[in-house]
Design a protein around this motif. Structure first.
Motif, PDB file in Angstrom:
ATOM      1  N   HIS A 113     -31.343  69.392  60.405  1.00  0.00           N
ATOM      2  CA  HIS A 113     -30.176  68.979  59.612  1.00  0.00           C
ATOM      3  C   HIS A 113     -30.205  67.465  59.472  1.00  0.00           C
ATOM      4  O   HIS A 113     -30.037  66.734  60.449  1.00  0.00           O
ATOM      5  CB  HIS A 113     -28.896  69.429  60.328  1.00  0.00           C
ATOM      6  CG  HIS A 113     -27.654  69.136  59.542  1.00  0.00           C
ATOM      7  ND1 HIS A 113     -26.422  69.646  59.881  1.00  0.00           N
ATOM      8  CD2 HIS A 113     -27.421  68.386  58.421  1.00  0.00           C
ATOM      9  CE1 HIS A 113     -25.512  69.233  59.026  1.00  0.00           C
ATOM     10  NE2 HIS A 113     -26.101  68.450  58.139  1.00  0.00           N
ATOM     11  N   HIS A 115     -28.742  63.920  57.893  1.00  0.00           N
ATOM     12  CA  HIS A 115     -27.653  63.163  57.283  1.00  0.00           C
ATOM     13  C   HIS A 115     -28.202  61.892  56.638  1.00  0.00           C
ATOM     14  O   HIS A 115     -27.438  60.990  56.293  1.00  0.00           O
ATOM     15  CB  HIS A 115     -26.603  62.787  58.336  1.00  0.00           C
ATOM     16  CG  HIS A 115     -25.914  63.967  58.944  1.00  0.00           C
ATOM     17  ND1 HIS A 115     -24.720  64.445  58.468  1.00  0.00           N
ATOM     18  CD2 HIS A 115     -26.259  64.783  59.974  1.00  0.00           C
ATOM     19  CE1 HIS A 115     -24.347  65.489  59.199  1.00  0.00           C
ATOM     20  NE2 HIS A 115     -25.261  65.718  60.112  1.00  0.00           N
ATOM     21  N   THR A 125     -27.020  66.875  54.333  1.00  0.00           N
ATOM     22  CA  THR A 125     -25.628  66.517  54.090  1.00  0.00           C
ATOM     23  C   THR A 125     -25.563  65.147  53.433  1.00  0.00           C
ATOM     24  O   THR A 125     -26.113  64.174  53.950  1.00  0.00           O
ATOM     25  CB  THR A 125     -24.813  66.521  55.391  1.00  0.00           C
ATOM     26  OG1 THR A 125     -24.774  67.862  55.904  1.00  0.00           O
ATOM     27  CG2 THR A 125     -23.385  66.049  55.136  1.00  0.00           C
ATOM     28  N   HIS A 127     -23.397  61.992  52.137  1.00  0.00           N
ATOM     29  CA  HIS A 127     -22.139  61.305  52.421  1.00  0.00           C
ATOM     30  C   HIS A 127     -21.818  60.217  51.402  1.00  0.00           C
ATOM     31  O   HIS A 127     -20.702  59.708  51.382  1.00  0.00           O
ATOM     32  CB  HIS A 127     -22.185  60.664  53.810  1.00  0.00           C
ATOM     33  CG  HIS A 127     -22.380  61.643  54.924  1.00  0.00           C
ATOM     34  ND1 HIS A 127     -21.335  62.311  55.520  1.00  0.00           N
ATOM     35  CD2 HIS A 127     -23.504  62.077  55.557  1.00  0.00           C
ATOM     36  CE1 HIS A 127     -21.796  63.100  56.476  1.00  0.00           C
ATOM     37  NE2 HIS A 127     -23.099  62.982  56.514  1.00  0.00           N
ATOM     38  N   VAL A 177     -25.328  69.829  51.215  1.00  0.00           N
ATOM     39  CA  VAL A 177     -23.917  69.870  51.586  1.00  0.00           C
ATOM     40  C   VAL A 177     -23.280  68.534  51.215  1.00  0.00           C
ATOM     41  O   VAL A 177     -23.855  67.470  51.487  1.00  0.00           O
ATOM     42  CB  VAL A 177     -23.748  70.118  53.099  1.00  0.00           C
ATOM     43  CG1 VAL A 177     -22.272  70.042  53.506  1.00  0.00           C
ATOM     44  CG2 VAL A 177     -24.341  71.468  53.481  1.00  0.00           C
ATOM     45  N   THR A 179     -19.269  66.366  50.989  1.00  0.00           N
ATOM     46  CA  THR A 179     -18.022  66.333  51.746  1.00  0.00           C
ATOM     47  C   THR A 179     -16.759  66.486  50.897  1.00  0.00           C
ATOM     48  O   THR A 179     -15.671  66.567  51.455  1.00  0.00           O
ATOM     49  CB  THR A 179     -17.929  65.006  52.526  1.00  0.00           C
ATOM     50  OG1 THR A 179     -18.078  63.907  51.605  1.00  0.00           O
ATOM     51  CG2 THR A 179     -19.019  64.923  53.578  1.00  0.00           C
ATOM     52  N   GLN A 392     -20.363  75.181  59.177  1.00  0.00           N
ATOM     53  CA  GLN A 392     -21.733  74.674  59.280  1.00  0.00           C
ATOM     54  C   GLN A 392     -22.603  75.638  60.081  1.00  0.00           C
ATOM     55  O   GLN A 392     -23.768  75.877  59.738  1.00  0.00           O
ATOM     56  CB  GLN A 392     -21.726  73.298  59.943  1.00  0.00           C
ATOM     57  CG  GLN A 392     -23.084  72.604  59.945  1.00  0.00           C
ATOM     58  CD  GLN A 392     -23.565  72.284  58.551  1.00  0.00           C
ATOM     59  OE1 GLN A 392     -23.074  71.369  57.915  1.00  0.00           O
ATOM     60  NE2 GLN A 392     -24.528  73.044  58.056  1.00  0.00           N
TER      61      GLN A 392
END
Length: 404
Positions: A113, A115, A125, A127, A177, A179, A392
């Motif tokens: 995963h 970020h 993910t 952001h 993904v 937010t 998640q």
């Protein structure tokens, strides 16, 4: 898996976590790698999002964190410090981090995963706004050609774009993904082939409220008067300049506490002094725990010009703090809020008179202030990290099931 539900017209609408049915997960314990260059609660909203998920998911799965800066310790989490031979230029460090973590996680994990802007990781993910969007959105003709010349002459921009292109490549079938619904719309516009899910940030609900005077005393603030809170790492982008100018229009007993990136303090201290606000603005730097500030303040001001969600707004609301925030064009969480009910929403984050009027109303009208505080807390109750982390976890379990 997604937090989206089909509406009557076929469009997808993002639901609060409290409205999403959570199915119990299987007993299988997964081995998960989490990629985040800075793993510290003072790093910013993306870092706090990643940390909160790790803390929740470590109860059910084996979590390994790969980071260059680590300021976090949690039972059951294994930390892997990634070297940083060249912190600057940042784009070279990003390439280094992506390469090292790719090599370290290429086997032995059920789920990776990320970020970060990396080309590997089944879950990506996002952001922040995509690099491609920031560079090219709204440009055409000569302006677009000039921008391409700038990109082609910049190894930094080429590297970022290349990594991002791989990150969102439909061939790699990454689960992307975001937010907030606003960021999902941007992703759909910029990388339409991606299958994008919305998993918003959650919040840790405070167990015990501090006494307001005690909280102010602990932060070295005056116990009397009215206090605004501002929390951000990028003071300019999150609207501190506008807020300082609005402070001039507020009564002299209204003070401001600023929490965030210490490297920005000197510049904005000078601006506060120039505006005659030197005695009314308090720069507190980084706080590992911002809760005392939320308890000490009367209002959170967040006139941001760019925020894909704004976790600080949700955190403040969990403490029952009234919030003033930019609308959904500038701040993702505003898409979930109702103006005048659980927040005061600004149509323009740079409109100084509008911000000043909004703050003055909340500070001077007890009925409005108490109503916003009550609805803020009620709104935050829907967004516990325990429920968000289950969303998640379902995605992880789907990926592991597909692989097996």
């Amino acid at each position: 898996m997604t937090t989206d539900a089909q509406s009557g017209d076929g469009e997808k609408q993002c639901q609060p976590a409290s409205e999403v049915a959570i199915k119990p997960g299987p007993e299988k314990r997964l081995r998960i790698a989490v990629l985040n260059r800075v793993f510290s609660p003072t790093g910013g909203g993306a870092e706090r999002y990643s940390i909160a998920l790790v803390e929740q998911l470590a109860q059910r799965h084996e979590i390994h964190v790969f980071a260059q800066q680590i300021d976090h310790h949690w039972p059951g989490v294994t930390y892997h410090r990634v070297s940083a031979p060249l912190v600057k230029p940042r784009w070279i460090n990003q390439l280094w981090y992506a390469t090292v973590t790719w090599w370290a996680t290429r086997r032995g994990f059920d789920v990776v995963h990320s970020h970060e802007n990396t080309w590997h990781g089944q879950v990506q993910t996002v952001h922040v706004l995509p690099v491609k969007y920031n560079l090219f959105n709204g440009r055409a003709g000569l302006r677009l050609a000039i921008r391409w010349l700038k990109v082609l002459s910049s190894p930094r921009l080429l590297a970022y774009l290349a990594m991002e292109k791989s990150r969102f490549s439909p061939q790699l079938m990454h689960r992307v993904v975001v937010t907030s619904p606003a960021l999902k719309a941007v992703m759909n516009q910029t990388y339409p082939a991606c299958d994008v899910s919305v998993i918003p940030p959650g919040v840790a609900l405070p167990a015990v409220a501090l006494n307001r005077q005690a909280a102010r005393l602990g932060l070295g603030l005056t116990e009397q008067g009215r206090l605004l809170a501002f929390v951000a790492n990028d003071y300019e982008k999150k609207g501190l300049s506008t807020l300082l100018e609005a402070m001039i229009r507020l009564p002299s007993d209204v003070e401001l506490a600023v929490v965030g990136n210490p490297s920005h303090i000197e510049r904005f201290q000078k601006k506060a002094v120039t505006l005659g606000l030197g005695e009314r603005v308090h720069f507190l730097g980084h706080l590992k725990d911002v809760s005392p500030l939320y308890e000490a303040a009367d209002v959170l001001a967040h006139p941001t010009t760019e925020d894909t969600f704004a976790m600080v707004v949700l955190e403040a609301m969990a403490h029952g703090l009234p919030v003033v925030v930019s609308d959904s064009r500038y701040c993702g969480i505003a898409g979930f809020l109702k103006n005048g009910v659980n927040a005061v929403i600004l149509s323009s984050p740079t409109d100084v008179p509008q911000l000043a009027v909004a703050l003055e109303r909340i500070l001077s009208e007890p009925v409005l202030r108490e109503g916003l505080a009550r609805e803020s807390r009620h709104f935050a109750l829907q967004w516990s990290w325990a429920r968000i982390s289950q969303l998640q976890a379902l995605m992880y379990e789907e990926i592991a099931a597909e692989a097996s």
